[in-house]
Design a protein around this motif. Sequence first.
Motif, PDB file in Angstrom:
ATOM      1  N   ILE A 118       0.835  -1.204   0.000  1.00  0.00           N
ATOM      2  CA  ILE A 118       0.000   0.000   0.000  1.00  0.00           C
ATOM      3  C   ILE A 118       0.872   1.258   0.000  1.00  0.00           C
ATOM      4  O   ILE A 118       0.625   2.200  -0.749  1.00  0.00           O
ATOM      5  CB  ILE A 118      -0.938   0.006   1.224  1.00  0.00           C
ATOM      6  N   LYS A 119       1.899   1.279   0.849  1.00  0.00           N
ATOM      7  CA  LYS A 119       2.788   2.445   0.945  1.00  0.00           C
ATOM      8  C   LYS A 119       3.489   2.716  -0.380  1.00  0.00           C
ATOM      9  O   LYS A 119       3.629   3.868  -0.803  1.00  0.00           O
ATOM     10  CB  LYS A 119       3.827   2.221   2.053  1.00  0.00           C
ATOM     11  N   GLU A 120       3.938   1.639  -1.039  1.00  0.00           N
ATOM     12  CA  GLU A 120       4.623   1.777  -2.331  1.00  0.00           C
ATOM     13  C   GLU A 120       3.702   2.445  -3.346  1.00  0.00           C
ATOM     14  O   GLU A 120       4.102   3.376  -4.057  1.00  0.00           O
ATOM     15  CB  GLU A 120       5.059   0.399  -2.847  1.00  0.00           C
ATOM     16  N   LEU A 121       2.464   1.959  -3.421  1.00  0.00           N
ATOM     17  CA  LEU A 121       1.519   2.472  -4.410  1.00  0.00           C
ATOM     18  C   LEU A 121       1.046   3.884  -4.057  1.00  0.00           C
ATOM     19  O   LEU A 121       0.952   4.749  -4.937  1.00  0.00           O
ATOM     20  CB  LEU A 121       0.325   1.528  -4.522  1.00  0.00           C
ATOM     21  N   LYS A 122       0.783   4.118  -2.772  1.00  0.00           N
ATOM     22  CA  LYS A 122       0.326   5.439  -2.344  1.00  0.00           C
ATOM     23  C   LYS A 122       1.385   6.507  -2.622  1.00  0.00           C
ATOM     24  O   LYS A 122       1.055   7.618  -3.055  1.00  0.00           O
ATOM     25  CB  LYS A 122      -0.023   5.423  -0.862  1.00  0.00           C
ATOM     26  N   THR A 123       2.643   6.168  -2.401  1.00  0.00           N
ATOM     27  CA  THR A 123       3.728   7.117  -2.663  1.00  0.00           C
ATOM     28  C   THR A 123       3.764   7.527  -4.125  1.00  0.00           C
ATOM     29  O   THR A 123       3.913   8.705  -4.461  1.00  0.00           O
ATOM     30  CB  THR A 123       5.091   6.512  -2.260  1.00  0.00           C
ATOM     31  N   LYS A 124       3.599   6.546  -5.022  1.00  0.00           N
ATOM     32  CA  LYS A 124       3.591   6.837  -6.464  1.00  0.00           C
ATOM     33  C   LYS A 124       2.417   7.731  -6.838  1.00  0.00           C
ATOM     34  O   LYS A 124       2.552   8.649  -7.653  1.00  0.00           O
ATOM     35  CB  LYS A 124       3.562   5.523  -7.252  1.00  0.00           C
ATOM     36  N   LEU A 125       1.261   7.482  -6.247  1.00  0.00           N
ATOM     37  CA  LEU A 125       0.077   8.298  -6.522  1.00  0.00           C
ATOM     38  C   LEU A 125       0.244   9.721  -5.979  1.00  0.00           C
ATOM     39  O   LEU A 125      -0.180  10.691  -6.618  1.00  0.00           O
ATOM     40  CB  LEU A 125      -1.163   7.645  -5.911  1.00  0.00           C
ATOM     41  N   GLU A 126       0.853   9.843  -4.812  1.00  0.00           N
ATOM     42  CA  GLU A 126       1.075  11.169  -4.224  1.00  0.00           C
ATOM     43  C   GLU A 126       2.065  11.995  -5.053  1.00  0.00           C
ATOM     44  O   GLU A 126       1.905  13.215  -5.185  1.00  0.00           O
ATOM     45  CB  GLU A 126       1.574  11.019  -2.788  1.00  0.00           C
ATOM     46  N   ILE A 127       3.054  11.319  -5.628  1.00  0.00           N
ATOM     47  CA  ILE A 127       3.998  12.011  -6.516  1.00  0.00           C
ATOM     48  C   ILE A 127       3.258  12.529  -7.749  1.00  0.00           C
ATOM     49  O   ILE A 127       3.457  13.663  -8.190  1.00  0.00           O
ATOM     50  CB  ILE A 127       5.164  11.080  -6.916  1.00  0.00           C
ATOM     51  N   MET A 128       2.382  11.679  -8.286  1.00  0.00           N
ATOM     52  CA  MET A 128       1.572  12.089  -9.439  1.00  0.00           C
ATOM     53  C   MET A 128       0.674  13.266  -9.074  1.00  0.00           C
ATOM     54  O   MET A 128       0.530  14.234  -9.840  1.00  0.00           O
ATOM     55  CB  MET A 128       0.714  10.911  -9.907  1.00  0.00           C
ATOM     56  N   GLN A 129       0.072  13.211  -7.893  1.00  0.00           N
ATOM     57  CA  GLN A 129      -0.798  14.284  -7.400  1.00  0.00           C
ATOM     58  C   GLN A 129      -0.041  15.606  -7.328  1.00  0.00           C
ATOM     59  O   GLN A 129      -0.525  16.649  -7.797  1.00  0.00           O
ATOM     60  CB  GLN A 129      -1.326  13.893  -6.020  1.00  0.00           C
ATOM     61  N   ASP A 130       1.162  15.574  -6.768  1.00  0.00           N
ATOM     62  CA  ASP A 130       1.985  16.784  -6.642  1.00  0.00           C
ATOM     63  C   ASP A 130       2.464  17.290  -8.002  1.00  0.00           C
ATOM     64  O   ASP A 130       2.529  18.500  -8.234  1.00  0.00           O
ATOM     65  CB  ASP A 130       3.202  16.505  -5.751  1.00  0.00           C
ATOM     66  N   GLU A 131       2.771  16.344  -8.897  1.00  0.00           N
ATOM     67  CA  GLU A 131       3.244  16.717 -10.241  1.00  0.00           C
ATOM     68  C   GLU A 131       2.172  17.491 -10.998  1.00  0.00           C
ATOM     69  O   GLU A 131       2.443  18.540 -11.595  1.00  0.00           O
ATOM     70  CB  GLU A 131       3.628  15.463 -11.030  1.00  0.00           C
ATOM     71  N   TYR A 132       0.937  16.986 -10.972  1.00  0.00           N
ATOM     72  CA  TYR A 132      -0.158  17.652 -11.686  1.00  0.00           C
ATOM     73  C   TYR A 132      -0.436  19.038 -11.111  1.00  0.00           C
ATOM     74  O   TYR A 132      -0.736  19.977 -11.845  1.00  0.00           O
ATOM     75  CB  TYR A 132      -1.426  16.791 -11.641  1.00  0.00           C
ATOM     76  N   LYS A 133      -0.332  19.145  -9.791  1.00  0.00           N
ATOM     77  CA  LYS A 133      -0.595  20.429  -9.151  1.00  0.00           C
ATOM     78  C   LYS A 133       0.475  21.456  -9.516  1.00  0.00           C
ATOM     79  O   LYS A 133       0.173  22.622  -9.782  1.00  0.00           O
ATOM     80  CB  LYS A 133      -0.641  20.234  -7.633  1.00  0.00           C
ATOM     81  N   LEU A 134       1.731  21.014  -9.547  1.00  0.00           N
ATOM     82  CA  LEU A 134       2.841  21.925  -9.804  1.00  0.00           C
ATOM     83  C   LEU A 134       3.008  22.246 -11.287  1.00  0.00           C
ATOM     84  O   LEU A 134       3.133  23.409 -11.674  1.00  0.00           O
ATOM     85  CB  LEU A 134       4.144  21.326  -9.256  1.00  0.00           C
ATOM     86  N   PHE A 135       2.983  21.222 -12.134  1.00  0.00           N
ATOM     87  CA  PHE A 135       3.279  21.407 -13.556  1.00  0.00           C
ATOM     88  C   PHE A 135       2.047  21.752 -14.398  1.00  0.00           C
ATOM     89  O   PHE A 135       2.171  22.366 -15.447  1.00  0.00           O
ATOM     90  CB  PHE A 135       3.946  20.149 -14.127  1.00  0.00           C
ATOM     91  N   HIS A 136       0.868  21.322 -13.948  1.00  0.00           N
ATOM     92  CA  HIS A 136      -0.347  21.540 -14.743  1.00  0.00           C
ATOM     93  C   HIS A 136      -1.375  22.414 -14.029  1.00  0.00           C
ATOM     94  O   HIS A 136      -2.445  22.675 -14.588  1.00  0.00           O
ATOM     95  CB  HIS A 136      -0.981  20.199 -15.113  1.00  0.00           C
ATOM     96  N   ASP A 137      -1.063  22.813 -12.791  1.00  0.00           N
ATOM     97  CA  ASP A 137      -1.973  23.636 -11.996  1.00  0.00           C
ATOM     98  C   ASP A 137      -3.368  23.008 -11.938  1.00  0.00           C
ATOM     99  O   ASP A 137      -4.382  23.670 -12.130  1.00  0.00           O
ATOM    100  CB  ASP A 137      -2.043  25.054 -12.583  1.00  0.00           C
ATOM    101  N   TYR A 138      -3.397  21.691 -11.678  1.00  0.00           N
ATOM    102  CA  TYR A 138      -4.667  20.963 -11.676  1.00  0.00           C
ATOM    103  C   TYR A 138      -4.645  19.898 -10.571  1.00  0.00           C
ATOM    104  O   TYR A 138      -3.670  19.162 -10.419  1.00  0.00           O
ATOM    105  CB  TYR A 138      -4.902  20.300 -13.036  1.00  0.00           C
ATOM    106  N   ASP A 139      -5.722  19.836  -9.805  1.00  0.00           N
ATOM    107  CA  ASP A 139      -5.843  18.829  -8.753  1.00  0.00           C
ATOM    108  C   ASP A 139      -6.469  17.562  -9.324  1.00  0.00           C
ATOM    109  O   ASP A 139      -7.681  17.361  -9.245  1.00  0.00           O
ATOM    110  CB  ASP A 139      -6.703  19.361  -7.601  1.00  0.00           C
ATOM    111  N   LEU A 140      -5.636  16.710  -9.895  1.00  0.00           N
ATOM    112  CA  LEU A 140      -6.125  15.464 -10.490  1.00  0.00           C
ATOM    113  C   LEU A 140      -6.685  14.525  -9.428  1.00  0.00           C
ATOM    114  O   LEU A 140      -7.674  13.827  -9.656  1.00  0.00           O
ATOM    115  CB  LEU A 140      -4.984  14.769 -11.245  1.00  0.00           C
ATOM    116  N   ILE A 141      -6.047  14.505  -8.262  1.00  0.00           N
ATOM    117  CA  ILE A 141      -6.488  13.661  -7.146  1.00  0.00           C
ATOM    118  C   ILE A 141      -6.889  14.556  -5.981  1.00  0.00           C
ATOM    119  O   ILE A 141      -6.127  15.413  -5.564  1.00  0.00           O
ATOM    120  CB  ILE A 141      -5.368  12.693  -6.713  1.00  0.00           C
ATOM    121  N   ASP A 142      -8.095  14.339  -5.455  1.00  0.00           N
ATOM    122  CA  ASP A 142      -8.541  15.117  -4.300  1.00  0.00           C
ATOM    123  C   ASP A 142      -7.935  14.548  -3.016  1.00  0.00           C
ATOM    124  O   ASP A 142      -7.357  15.277  -2.225  1.00  0.00           O
ATOM    125  CB  ASP A 142     -10.068  15.109  -4.212  1.00  0.00           C
TER     126      ASP A 142
END
Length: 221
Positions: free
Chosen positions: A43-67
Amino acid sequence: MKRKKPRENNELVKMENFLATNDELDLHSKAFEKVMFIYSVGIKELKTKLEIMQDEYKLFHDYDLIDHINTRIKTPESIYKKMQKRNLSMDYKTMIENINDIAGVRVICPLKKDIYNIREFLENIPGVNVIKEKDYITAPKKSGYSSYHMILEVPVTLSQKFMYVKVEVQIRTLAMDFWASLEHKIKYKSKKEVSKSVSKELVACAKTVQKLDHKMMLLNR
């Protein structure tokens, strides 16, 4: 689906062979505790990858893909009841091979289109294998339930041992999650049997949620 090769110097082992000290399932044993620990690492492995994706979209695309992201490990009692219901042999090997939702990750996103972006991301994570998918978005359940389900094999490395851990992922919108949470409380937490009229109302509410998700997506465009 073909599995990727483990990292160099890491031995690929089956989860049940690495963990269980005996074949019989004991919910209060050290062996069972180790099994649950490995699932929590997955779970931790997968959650970390999703959180990185969440931060990436917010920073690079200015969009909250994951709430937000929720995680859970199935309780020993729930595992035992599910195995009993399916008339499965009470041993570690059978549990690991047949109970796919011991480890769970729920990804909540703003819009329906986000669900498929997250699904594509999960499918393309290096080393992660997709075992099963169920699209309850395109074809909701009779109850009205909508969500996208995936069973993934997540690579985990411990003590120079490499293994795959199954994790169930549910992806849904905020509106879908609101409906599913209330439906679960009404149907499964209530001590009384739910009447047909209440079930019909729940289905009607689910259809309203679908319309709301569609309108919100149009507004976002």
